[in-house]
Write a protein that holds these residues in place. Sequence first.
Motif, PDB file in Angstrom:
ATOM      1  N   ILE A 205      -1.861   4.348  -7.568  1.00 13.79           N
ATOM      2  CA  ILE A 205      -1.237   4.080  -6.279  1.00 13.79           C
ATOM      3  C   ILE A 205      -1.959   2.907  -5.635  1.00 13.79           C
ATOM      4  CG2 ILE A 205      -0.797   5.010  -3.966  1.00 13.79           C
ATOM      5  CD1 ILE A 205      -0.589   7.777  -5.254  1.00 13.79           C
ATOM      6  N   ALA A 206      -1.214   1.899  -5.180  1.00 10.97           N
ATOM      7  CA  ALA A 206      -1.801   0.728  -4.535  1.00 10.97           C
ATOM      8  C   ALA A 206      -2.481   1.163  -3.242  1.00 10.97           C
ATOM      9  CB  ALA A 206      -0.719  -0.309  -4.257  1.00 10.97           C
ATOM     10  N   THR A 207      -3.773   0.776  -3.088  1.00  4.98           N
ATOM     11  CA  THR A 207      -4.525   1.305  -1.944  1.00  4.98           C
ATOM     12  C   THR A 207      -5.309   0.272  -1.144  1.00  4.98           C
ATOM     13  OG1 THR A 207      -6.409   1.784  -3.400  1.00  4.98           O
ATOM     14  CG2 THR A 207      -4.841   3.578  -2.998  1.00  4.98           C
ATOM     15  N   ASP A 208      -5.579  -0.927  -1.685  1.00  2.12           N
ATOM     16  CA  ASP A 208      -6.448  -1.825  -0.921  1.00  2.12           C
ATOM     17  C   ASP A 208      -5.758  -3.127  -0.540  1.00  2.12           C
ATOM     18  OD1 ASP A 208      -6.784  -3.841  -2.926  1.00  2.12           O
ATOM     19  OD2 ASP A 208      -8.318  -2.647  -3.908  1.00  2.12           O
TER      20      ASP A 208
ATOM     21  N   ALA B 251       5.837  -0.830 -14.046  1.00  2.00           N
ATOM     22  CA  ALA B 251       6.974  -0.537 -13.172  1.00  2.00           C
ATOM     23  C   ALA B 251       6.470  -0.233 -11.764  1.00  2.00           C
ATOM     24  CB  ALA B 251       7.767   0.652 -13.709  1.00  2.00           C
ATOM     25  N   LEU B 252       7.259  -0.626 -10.779  1.00  2.00           N
ATOM     26  CA  LEU B 252       6.949  -0.407  -9.367  1.00  2.00           C
ATOM     27  C   LEU B 252       7.946   0.591  -8.781  1.00  2.00           C
ATOM     28  CD1 LEU B 252       5.727  -1.166  -6.543  1.00  2.00           C
ATOM     29  CD2 LEU B 252       7.389  -3.030  -6.485  1.00  2.00           C
ATOM     30  N   LEU B 253       7.428   1.664  -8.175  1.00  2.00           N
ATOM     31  CA  LEU B 253       8.274   2.651  -7.507  1.00  2.00           C
ATOM     32  C   LEU B 253       7.882   2.710  -6.034  1.00  2.00           C
ATOM     33  CD1 LEU B 253       8.051   3.598 -10.638  1.00  2.00           C
ATOM     34  CD2 LEU B 253       8.963   5.745  -9.788  1.00  2.00           C
ATOM     35  N   LYS B 254       8.799   2.327  -5.171  1.00  2.00           N
ATOM     36  CA  LYS B 254       8.579   2.301  -3.736  1.00  2.00           C
ATOM     37  C   LYS B 254       9.310   3.505  -3.144  1.00  2.00           C
ATOM     38  CE  LYS B 254       8.482  -1.929  -2.284  1.00  2.00           C
ATOM     39  NZ  LYS B 254       7.032  -2.169  -2.036  1.00  2.00           N
TER      40      LYS B 254
ATOM     41  N   ILE C  70       0.847  -1.198   0.000  1.00  2.00           N
ATOM     42  CA  ILE C  70       0.000   0.000   0.000  1.00  2.00           C
ATOM     43  C   ILE C  70       0.885   1.252   0.000  1.00  2.00           C
ATOM     44  CG2 ILE C  70      -1.598   1.360   1.407  1.00  2.00           C
ATOM     45  CD1 ILE C  70      -2.962  -1.251   2.171  1.00  2.00           C
ATOM     46  N   GLY C  71       0.560   2.165  -0.903  1.00  2.00           N
ATOM     47  CA  GLY C  71       1.338   3.398  -1.043  1.00  2.00           C
ATOM     48  C   GLY C  71       2.329   3.378  -2.186  1.00  2.00           C
ATOM     49  N   ASP C  72       2.584   2.204  -2.763  1.00  2.00           N
ATOM     50  CA  ASP C  72       3.512   2.117  -3.897  1.00  2.00           C
ATOM     51  C   ASP C  72       2.874   2.706  -5.154  1.00  2.00           C
ATOM     52  OD1 ASP C  72       5.331   0.878  -2.285  1.00  2.00           O
ATOM     53  OD2 ASP C  72       4.990  -1.143  -3.063  1.00  2.00           O
ATOM     54  N   LEU C  73       3.713   3.278  -6.003  1.00  7.86           N
ATOM     55  CA  LEU C  73       3.249   3.835  -7.273  1.00  7.86           C
ATOM     56  C   LEU C  73       3.527   2.846  -8.392  1.00  7.86           C
ATOM     57  CD1 LEU C  73       2.135   6.200  -8.974  1.00  7.86           C
ATOM     58  CD2 LEU C  73       4.481   7.080  -9.132  1.00  7.86           C
TER      59      LEU C  73
ATOM     60  N   ASN D  81       6.411  11.848  -1.321  1.00  5.55           N
ATOM     61  CA  ASN D  81       5.036  11.379  -1.207  1.00  5.55           C
ATOM     62  C   ASN D  81       4.630  10.789  -2.554  1.00  5.55           C
ATOM     63  OD1 ASN D  81       2.032  11.522  -1.364  1.00  5.55           O
ATOM     64  ND2 ASN D  81       2.237  12.413   0.684  1.00  5.55           N
ATOM     65  N   SER D  82       4.098   9.571  -2.552  1.00  2.00           N
ATOM     66  CA  SER D  82       3.777   8.904  -3.818  1.00  2.00           C
ATOM     67  C   SER D  82       2.694   9.648  -4.598  1.00  2.00           C
ATOM     68  CB  SER D  82       3.351   7.454  -3.563  1.00  2.00           C
ATOM     69  OG  SER D  82       2.284   7.392  -2.639  1.00  2.00           O
TER      70      SER D  82
END
Length: 384
Positions: free
Chosen positions: A277-280, A293-296, A260-263, A303-304
């Motif tokens: 943005i991953a939220t659930d 692509a995953l940006l942590k 959660i919070g990753d873009l 802030n994502s």
Amino acid sequence: MRRVKLGQICEVVSGGTPKTNVEEYWNGEFNWITPAEINDNDYIISDTKRKITQLAIEKKKLTLLPKGTVLLSSRAPIGKVAIAGKEMYCNQGFKNLICSDEICNEYLYWYLKSKKEYLNSLGRGATFKEISKKIVENIEIKLPEIEQQRKIVNKLKEVDKIIQQRKCQSRLLDGMVQSRFVEMFGTLDNPTQNFQTARLEELCSKITDGKHGGCVQEKGTKRYFVGAREIYDDKIHYDTAPEININEFEKDYKRCNVEIGDLLIVNTGATIGKSAIATDERTIHTLLQKSVALLKVRKELLNSVFLKWCYRVNTKMYMVESASAQANLLLSKIRKTKIYVPDINLQNKFASFVQQVNKSKFEVQKSLEKTQLLFDSLMQEYFG
């Protein structure tokens, strides 16, 4: 209500393309349309990108499409529909319908809009599918009396108007967020302050992409294989994501563990730059495909939500030139991308504004979905 073939109540006509290397054929005064100019939401089209001359019409023996003609694309792709708002000509990618007094052109427009999948099933051809004049003429349609046709049209237009209003409201809310971003931060080329800058590899704890290669699909696992087609409208759409084998999921998840919070950013193909943005809670059961692509982000620095809108406002961050047929935003480019880094409190303030706007968007989206369900049920009722 009777059933008739379109060829009995319409004249079906196509077009052609004058030679593009003959200057005397082009930049004239007559409208000439191609399927590429028709969008899904188009209803009436009164202008075209290219114009042809009288000489081109005579040499190619093109048929004039009168105002009110129903334009139907017959290849690349099949099933785009609009109504000619003025007289025009067209290329060979159409099988257009000039309606008789027995059928209202707007009724035919909505009928064909409801039958896109069916029209595509009628396509023939080895290289690319196309529907011929004969095929279109033989399509059967339920034909009520003309007054009933007009009543159906009025009802569909009334509901569609609400749908378009809701979509417009959603776009306006997005525009508010984009305006606030530019007001607070400016663009990369023209920032509002002398912000510090840094590469994304310095601002993120992980930048990676998804699994290279496919996965064994296995229903009921609640493990999702999310690709580019699932990333749109600022969301991850799990309803279209295949469920995959748990062992395969666990083998590859460690490398691209979504939290959660990753873009997530689409980094390949036609929808490159779309993001969510991953939220659930399904996030931790998500395995990404190579196209995402995953940006942590390092939360003390970035802030994502800010990063997501940084990409949206500064489109050059993902506009790439590719020698291949498909654009590809390489991980190496993402890692080396340099952005401004406002104070984290300022970023968080922007994210709070986005959160408030999203509450309004949620209500608009609920209304849109409800109205869309009504529209779909009416189309089913009227056209089957």
